[in-house]
Design an enzyme around this catalytic site. Structure first.
Site, PDB file in Angstrom:
ATOM      1  N   GLU A  77      49.073  56.616  24.394  1.00 14.29           N
ATOM      2  CA  GLU A  77      50.050  55.998  25.284  1.00 14.29           C
ATOM      3  C   GLU A  77      49.360  55.786  26.614  1.00 14.29           C
ATOM      4  O   GLU A  77      48.408  56.507  26.930  1.00 14.29           O
ATOM      5  CB  GLU A  77      51.252  56.943  25.479  1.00 14.29           C
ATOM      6  N   ASP A 133      49.859  52.213  23.717  1.00 13.54           N
ATOM      7  CA  ASP A 133      51.320  52.065  23.735  1.00 13.54           C
ATOM      8  C   ASP A 133      51.786  52.122  25.189  1.00 13.54           C
ATOM      9  O   ASP A 133      51.720  53.156  25.840  1.00 13.54           O
ATOM     10  CB  ASP A 133      51.931  53.199  22.900  1.00 13.54           C
ATOM     11  N   SER A 142      55.319  59.707  27.486  1.00 14.20           N
ATOM     12  CA  SER A 142      56.776  59.594  27.564  1.00 14.20           C
ATOM     13  C   SER A 142      57.485  60.843  28.050  1.00 14.20           C
ATOM     14  O   SER A 142      58.565  60.741  28.627  1.00 14.20           O
ATOM     15  CB  SER A 142      57.335  59.191  26.199  1.00 14.20           C
ATOM     16  N   ASN A 180      65.873  55.302  30.262  1.00 11.00           N
ATOM     17  CA  ASN A 180      64.575  54.631  30.414  1.00 11.00           C
ATOM     18  C   ASN A 180      64.730  53.210  30.956  1.00 11.00           C
ATOM     19  O   ASN A 180      63.793  52.420  30.921  1.00 11.00           O
ATOM     20  CB  ASN A 180      63.860  54.542  29.062  1.00 11.00           C
ATOM     21  N   LYS A 203      63.121  49.545  27.130  1.00 13.08           N
ATOM     22  CA  LYS A 203      63.010  50.421  28.294  1.00 13.08           C
ATOM     23  C   LYS A 203      63.083  49.560  29.559  1.00 13.08           C
ATOM     24  O   LYS A 203      64.128  48.997  29.829  1.00 13.08           O
ATOM     25  CB  LYS A 203      61.777  51.289  28.143  1.00 13.08           C
ATOM     26  N   HIS A 239      56.184  53.118  28.426  1.00 12.32           N
ATOM     27  CA  HIS A 239      56.711  53.586  29.719  1.00 12.32           C
ATOM     28  C   HIS A 239      55.946  53.013  30.912  1.00 12.32           C
ATOM     29  O   HIS A 239      56.026  53.543  32.013  1.00 12.32           O
ATOM     30  CB  HIS A 239      56.724  55.111  29.756  1.00 12.32           C
ATOM     31  N   HIS A 241      53.675  59.535  20.930  1.00 10.69           N
ATOM     32  CA  HIS A 241      55.051  59.455  20.440  1.00 10.69           C
ATOM     33  C   HIS A 241      55.115  59.636  18.919  1.00 10.69           C
ATOM     34  O   HIS A 241      54.201  59.251  18.200  1.00 10.69           O
ATOM     35  CB  HIS A 241      55.584  58.068  20.815  1.00 10.69           C
TER      36      HIS A 241
HETATM   37  C1  LIG Z   1      60.591  54.758  22.961  1.00 10.47           C
HETATM   38  C2  LIG Z   1      59.175  54.778  22.515  1.00 10.47           C
HETATM   39  C3  LIG Z   1      58.769  54.107  21.364  1.00 10.47           C
HETATM   40  C4  LIG Z   1      59.740  53.485  20.405  1.00 10.47           C
HETATM   41  O1  LIG Z   1      60.291  52.349  20.900  1.00 10.47           O
HETATM   42  P1  LIG Z   1      61.749  51.897  20.415  1.00 10.47           P
HETATM   43  O2  LIG Z   1      61.829  50.491  20.803  1.00 10.47           O
HETATM   44  O3  LIG Z   1      62.708  52.787  21.132  1.00 10.47           O
HETATM   45  O4  LIG Z   1      61.784  52.110  18.938  1.00 10.47           O
HETATM   46  C5  LIG Z   1      57.427  54.040  21.101  1.00 10.47           C
HETATM   47  N1  LIG Z   1      56.521  54.662  21.881  1.00 10.47           N
HETATM   48  C6  LIG Z   1      56.893  55.365  22.964  1.00 10.47           C
HETATM   49  C7  LIG Z   1      55.861  56.030  23.789  1.00 10.47           C
HETATM   50  C8  LIG Z   1      58.227  55.456  23.310  1.00 10.47           C
HETATM   51  O5  LIG Z   1      58.598  56.168  24.354  1.00 10.47           O
END
Ligand SMILES: *Cc1c(COP(=O)(O)O)cnc(C)c1O
Length: 414
Positions: free
Chosen positions: A200, A229, A204, A64, A263, A232, A150
């Protein structure tokens, strides 16, 4: 102890420990039988388009690290400088004495990047979700999440004790039905019943996008709150690369913007961006923030440097390079959701076992793409999740596309 010989329980080989292992072995066998067993791959190189696993170099489409910042010299230097100046560890939670200058600089950098009044960084995106949802919602409230959010959001919603409702993926009609129900429900005793919608922005495992504009209009009509969120999307979308909320225009109308720093930002951590009041409240009530040692100074400094990189011309160039590579892949074969630009390209296989075989076949050809299975995605929806980064070359993209076609996982575009 007779004869002074001490035997630790594991050596004696009786008792509860052994029973635990027997039971767990049985469960692991069941996972294997379903094609759902997972194991760690040791990687002996930094994140980059090529990774060293065992004694072989693989072309890597699993990271990522979309903008190739995880191993960027400028960002590594920021981490090193922070270690030299502030040490290896933060020593305590931020509310004790662990709130070091790099953490404050990161929070300020995030707020100015996202264009919000304030921001708060967490040790991970997972911790940000848990701390925030549990602080905002309780048993009298309703949390409404997209079917494909997620796991950390689902876990957070469950832990909060709020009523959890799930709307069909990106289905505004279904969401509206739930918001209507939430407004009428007998337990809705607040002057304005609390419903918190969580989605999101870029999903993801599918790389498709939430209809943010319509979601905002809908939540406003029902007086609900919205948390988005951008894990990505941060660094990739919008003029200033703030995320999809910026590209869609209405980020000021989203109450809670969540992001991850591990990421595209290239470091580690999570963040919440929003009003000053929201952030002050989270400092007081987000348990994953309060009861956890502050991230190491190096992580905070690297994340701030990552954000500054994203904001710079170099960040814009990286982002454009990423879209060029995605476009090249798009031109080779028909991909799902190709109307949305996304660095995440799912190649849906379906059955779990077949997907694992496909990933193994690609590995034989020197290409590393993860097989994503239940519970990360639904049962029978297993897939190869290709993630493209700005550091991939056109030749890398061609090599991947040729292998996918050769293994008949995709159809070549005519
Ligand atoms: C990776 C991810 C998370 C968690 O983030 P980390 O910093 O890896 O704990 C939260 N939401 C989504 C959509 C993710 O892909």
């Amino acid at each position: 102890m007779p004869g002074g010989v001490y035997l630790c329980p594991a050596v004696v080989g009786t008792g509860n420990l052994n029973n635990l292992d027997t039971e767990l072995s049985r469960r692991l066998d069941a996972l294997r039988a379903l094609g759902l067993h997972r194991e760690l791959q040791r990687v002996d190189s930094p994140q980059s388009p090529r990774v060293k696993i065992g004694d072989r170099i693989f072309l890597n489409f699993s990271s990522n690290d979309y903008l190739a910042l995880a191993n960027e010299p400028q960002i590594k230097e920021a981490a090193v400088r922070a270690v030299e100046r502030y040490g290896a560890g933060a020593g305590s939670s931020r509310l004790l004495c662990g709130s070091l200058a790099p953490h404050h600089e990161l929070d300020e950098t995030l707020a100015s990047f996202k264009g919000t009044e304030a921001a708060l960084s967490f040790s991970s995106g997972y911790a940000a979700a848990i701390g925030t949802l549990c602080a905002l919602a309780g048993k009298d409230d309703v949390i409404v999440v997209d079917k494909l959010v997620h796991a950390c959001i689902v876990d957070a919603a469950r832990l909060s004790g709020a009523k959890l409702r799930v709307f069909a993926h990106n289905d505004l009609n279904d969401l509206e039905k739930i918001l209507k129900w939430a407004r009428r429900r007998p337990g809705a005793c607040h002057p304005a019943p609390r419903a918190l919608v969580v989605t999101e922005s870029v999903f993801s495992m599918d790389g498709d996008q939430a209809p943010l504009g319509e979601l905002i209009a809908l939540k406003e009509r029902y007086g609900a709150w919205l948390m988005v969120d951008e894990a990505h999307a941060t660094g990739l979308y919008g003029k200033h690369r703030r995320g999809l909320a910026e590209e869609c225009g209405p980020s000021g109308r989203i109450e809670i913007q969540m992001g991850t720093l591990g990421k595209a930002v290239g470091s580690a951590g999570g963040c919440i961006c929003g009003s000053r009041t929201l952030i002050e409240y989270l400092i007081n009530r987000a348990r994953s923030f309060i009861f956890s040692t502050a991230p190491v100074p190096a992580a905070a400094a690297a994340a701030a440097a990552g954000v500054r990189f994203i904001q710079s011309n170099a960040g814009e160039n990286r982002r454009n390079a990423l879209w060029d590579r995605v476009q090249e892949l798009n031109s080779k074969f028909k991909i799902q959701n190709s109307k949305n630009r996304s660095a995440i390209i799912p190649v849906i296989v379906g059955p779990e076992g077949k997907t694992v075989e496909a990933a193994a076949a690609l590995r034989e050809q020197g290409i590393f793409v993860p097989a994503i299975r239940y519970p990360t995605v639904g049962r029978g929806k297993a897939r190869l999740r290709v993630s493209v980064t700005a550091a991939h070359s056109t030749a890398d993209i061609c090599e991947l596309a040729a292998a996918l076609v050769r293994l008949q996982l995709v159809n070549r575009k005519s």
